[in-house]
Design an enzyme around this catalytic site. Structure first.
Site, PDB file in Angstrom:
ATOM      1  N   CYS A 185      -4.042   2.549  -7.865  1.00 15.05           N
ATOM      2  CA  CYS A 185      -3.011   3.262  -8.612  1.00 15.05           C
ATOM      3  C   CYS A 185      -2.296   4.288  -7.729  1.00 15.05           C
ATOM      4  O   CYS A 185      -1.149   4.634  -7.982  1.00 15.05           O
ATOM      5  CB  CYS A 185      -3.618   3.958  -9.827  1.00 15.05           C
ATOM      6  N   CYS A 199      -3.299   1.932  13.648  1.00  9.02           N
ATOM      7  CA  CYS A 199      -3.683   2.444  14.966  1.00  9.02           C
ATOM      8  C   CYS A 199      -3.309   1.462  16.059  1.00  9.02           C
ATOM      9  O   CYS A 199      -3.010   1.846  17.194  1.00  9.02           O
ATOM     10  CB  CYS A 199      -5.182   2.688  15.022  1.00  9.02           C
ATOM     11  N   CYS A 259      -9.453   2.242 -13.222  1.00  6.94           N
ATOM     12  CA  CYS A 259      -9.591   3.676 -13.494  1.00  6.94           C
ATOM     13  C   CYS A 259      -9.096   4.055 -14.887  1.00  6.94           C
ATOM     14  O   CYS A 259      -9.112   5.235 -15.249  1.00  6.94           O
ATOM     15  CB  CYS A 259      -8.882   4.507 -12.433  1.00  6.94           C
TER      16      CYS A 259
HETATM   17 ZN   LIG Z   1      -6.402   2.540 -11.190  1.00  8.81          ZN
END
Ligand SMILES: [Zn+2]
Length: 399
Positions: A185, A199, A259
């Site tokens: 997210c 890198c 989440c």
């Molecule tokens: Zn999320």
């Protein structure tokens, strides 16, 4: 009690447990209780390059009970400028980074259980490697692996300490299931864009690595050894021009499966010490006679049966490195393969963990493509960034 036995391995050649960790114990926010908690903790360090090596050193020196290292690569001379656990001998021997790091770390602190995995972290290998850890520290160098780690951590209620470095800049955030947004997210596919710098394309200086690793390691000590809350900010820093920015991390996104509201994995309150249990991930080494690591490293962890036909000859270009990683749906017996390749005219060098085969026909500039072959069925094809070309070269071997 692992890691806190005053007459156990911590005492060997290094004084008592209390003496060894005296400066951390005197640090009030940790104290003796925190030190014992560290000794009970298990962490996974994903990636053993510059960030991972620094993180590993912090975790092992501070007395974290079990430190797992996962890396798919081997030590090359271009690593030595910033990857502090490795030396010229490691590069000469082409040791896998997880193995070289484990050897060095075992000399630093013999009381810590160090578990090296010479493996590509993917959805097949990660669950066994990460099983039972209290924390995942990000030492990787690419967005797909970071997103995989974030997804896994948010599914399983494990804090994920993100870190990334390019040039003289770095960023880091402590991502906590049930509290903050997940990495997917926060960055989406932004970091994985074709033009994203790494890198290998933009270079890197070692102080930037150490800055980010220090932030991650401090958060790890807070989480594992105290009741202090984690920093809830996204921190980014440019050490060359000295600019530091910090912004509040947003909460989970409602509709996100990792989440958001539907995610069952949440962390409420301080870390709970898990009860001790036997390892689910028994180290194995498919190369006869392999030795020298702190423990036998787990090579790959991908059983043949876990491959689906669609993953055969899966090829990923390693950006900026003129290298393609090809995954075959089979494992290799390296001694047999060594004989086959030599009969076919390849110049072969080897160590107990990998073979390097140089193609017999160099180009007009004298450069020959090379393949570095691991027992788990992975081949790093050097000298091309064309995935199709790399597949063709692997097919030429009729492996
Ligand atoms: Zn999320």
């Amino acid at each position: 009690m692992r890691g806190s036995n005053e007459t156990g391995p911590h005492a060997a050649g290094s004084g008592s447990w209390r003496e060894r960790y005296s400066r951390q114990i005197r640090f009030a926010p940790l104290g003796e209780r925190g030190q014992r908690q560290l000794g009970e903790a298990r962490v996974l360090i994903a990636g053993c390059g510059a960030l991972g090596a620094s993180l590993a050193q912090h975790m092992v020196r501070s007395g974290v009970g079990e430190v797992r290292l996962a890396d798919r690569d081997y030590v090359e001379p271009s690593n030595l400028q910033r990857q502090t656990l490795f030396d010229e001998e490691d590069a000469r021997l082409m040791l896998p980074k997880a193995v070289a790091a484990a050897q060095r770390l075992a000399r630093i602190n013999s009381g810590v259980k160090i578990v090296p995995h010479v493996a590509d972290l993917n959805r097949h290998t990660l669950p066994a490697i990460a099983e039972g850890v209290d924390l995942v520290l990000d030492g990787t160098d690419n967005a797909p692996t970071r997103l995989l780690l974030s997804d896994y951590c948010f599914r399983n209620g494990i804090p994920f300490l993100y870190g990334g470095v390019t040039g003289a800049s770095g960023m880091t955030a402590s991502l906590l299931p049930g509290s903050t947004a997940c990495l997917r997210c926060l960055i989406g596919d932004e970091e994985g864009g074709a033009d994203a710098e790494t890198c290998d394309t933009a270079g890197v200086i070692s102080p930037a690595v150490e800055f980010v690793a220090s932030q991650q390691a401090a958060e790890a000590l807070k989480w594992l050894g105290s009741d202090a809350g984690l920093r809830r900010t996204w921190l980014s820093a440019d050490l060359w021009n000295f600019r530091i920015r910090e912004s509040q991390l947003p909460p989970g996104r409602h509709s996100c499966p990792f989440c958001g509201e539907s995610s069952a994995a949440r962390i409420d309150g301080p870390r709970q010490i898990k009860s001790d249990r036997s390892d689910v991930n028994q180290p194995k080494n498919e190369f006869d006679g392999a030795s020298g690591a702190a423990e036998n490293p787990s090579i790959g962890g991908e059983a043949d049966s876990e491959f689906e036909p669609s993953t055969l000859l899966e090829a990923v270009t390693l950006c900026g490195r003129d290298t393609v990683q090809v995954k075959l749906g089979t494992s290799f017996h390296l001694p047999e393969l060594h004989n086959v390749l030599e009969r076919r005219g390849f110049a072969v060098t080897k160590n107990p963990y990998l073979l390097r085969a140089e193609f017999p026909d160099p180009d007009e500039n004298g450069n020959a493509e090379k393949m570095v072959i691991f027992p788990d069925g992975r081949i790093l094809v050097h000298g091309t960034s064309d995935a199709e070309r790399a597949r063709q070269l692997c097919n030429l071997l009729s492996l």
